[in-house]
Design an enzyme around this catalytic site. Sequence first.
Site, PDB file in Angstrom:
ATOM      1  N   TYR A  60      54.319 -49.137  15.355  1.00 20.46           N
ATOM      2  CA  TYR A  60      54.193 -50.805  15.560  1.00 20.46           C
ATOM      3  C   TYR A  60      52.678 -50.885  15.891  1.00 20.46           C
ATOM      4  O   TYR A  60      52.186 -50.821  17.267  1.00 20.46           O
ATOM      5  CB  TYR A  60      55.038 -51.314  16.726  1.00 20.46           C
ATOM      6  CG  TYR A  60      56.625 -51.098  16.360  1.00 20.46           C
ATOM      7  CD1 TYR A  60      56.831 -50.959  14.896  1.00 20.46           C
ATOM      8  CD2 TYR A  60      57.570 -51.205  17.182  1.00 20.46           C
ATOM      9  CE1 TYR A  60      58.327 -50.965  14.392  1.00 20.46           C
ATOM     10  CE2 TYR A  60      58.854 -50.898  16.724  1.00 20.46           C
ATOM     11  CZ  TYR A  60      59.328 -50.762  15.458  1.00 20.46           C
ATOM     12  OH  TYR A  60      60.679 -50.603  15.205  1.00 20.46           O
ATOM     13  N   HIS A 146      62.698 -42.001  13.691  1.00 22.30           N
ATOM     14  CA  HIS A 146      62.300 -43.240  13.124  1.00 22.30           C
ATOM     15  C   HIS A 146      62.335 -43.220  11.456  1.00 22.30           C
ATOM     16  O   HIS A 146      61.352 -42.449  11.216  1.00 22.30           O
ATOM     17  CB  HIS A 146      61.049 -43.756  13.570  1.00 22.30           C
ATOM     18  CG  HIS A 146      60.566 -45.119  13.284  1.00 22.30           C
ATOM     19  ND1 HIS A 146      59.445 -45.772  13.855  1.00 22.30           N
ATOM     20  CD2 HIS A 146      61.716 -46.235  13.043  1.00 22.30           C
ATOM     21  CE1 HIS A 146      59.685 -47.221  13.312  1.00 22.30           C
ATOM     22  NE2 HIS A 146      60.882 -47.285  12.981  1.00 22.30           N
TER      23      HIS A 146
END
Length: 350
Positions: A60, A146
Amino acid sequence: MSAVLARRPLGPGGVEVTELSFGGAGIGNLYAPITDEQAATALDHAWDAGIRYFDTAPHYGLGLSERRLGAALRGRDRSSYVLSTKVGRILEPADEVHGDDLADGGFAVPRTHRRVWDFSADGVRRSIESSLVRLGVDRIDVVFLHDPDHHAEEAFREGYPALEKLRSEGVVGAIGAGMNQAEMLTRFVRDTDVDAVLCAGRYTLLDHAALAELLPAASERGASVVIGGVFNSGLLADPRPGARFDYTEAPPELLARARALGALAEGHGTTLRAAALAFPFGHPAVASVLVGIHTPEHITDAARQFGARVPDEFWQEARTTGLLPSWVPVPGDVRLGDVRPGDVRGEVRS
């Protein structure tokens, strides 16, 4: 004074999370830039709304989300909140900075680093060490593998065992995987000893794919499920023409269904947003709903909607009119024994 939100255990390991949680992609400048001050204000509002579970990832904003989250939480009692981050993408400095990350990763940040997929044991440890520095903390409560969609072999062979070892050493409190699909998450729940999985977009008012196998498997194994993407990229927040579903423009039939659910909610004195936030808790495996919003106004609204009661009559009429299948559990439902996994199809999106 901060509001108080109920907490639920995240699997059997002793980590507890608030039922409403904060997703950190937005403070990593997802799609558009915000300032450090705006990010800090958004996180202050989340704290005042009672949120004590914060999720982020190196992905992110090329580490920006982790740095901003760590800065905003610094000075707060570390035992009072839960942090989760993710592994699988190592950030390596770019040789030269050319442009921004929008095309590659979707974040409005300078392309100072490049992401390198790495689910190896060494990669997992290096990723966590870097996250600890960016967050400015000495421990991370929850770590998810992830998006291992195209790296399953390495994730199961090396990445998961590395996390299990770190958990046994007390370096992390809970472990799991986070993905936009339910199928591989089901494999993690069945074949490993994960505490929790983060499933984005696959258990919402419009998409019930996680009910086919993932949620029943989690209940059976004692694992928890964190649900992200409850608004399906915005369609269930504001179903206007051009609204997005799973990051692209919603097809007409889904837009019509979302609008019908919204009209039904208004007819019962509630809102589509409140129903979308409440819906996942119809299943007992769900521990928290993650909202990825970053403006104070939207955070305040999400907390207000989350705290609103959605009448039983709304759920009943949604079923009788076919807007929700009769076998999908809803909040307050006692008919989970009637849910037949064979009846649930992952393509329930129309």
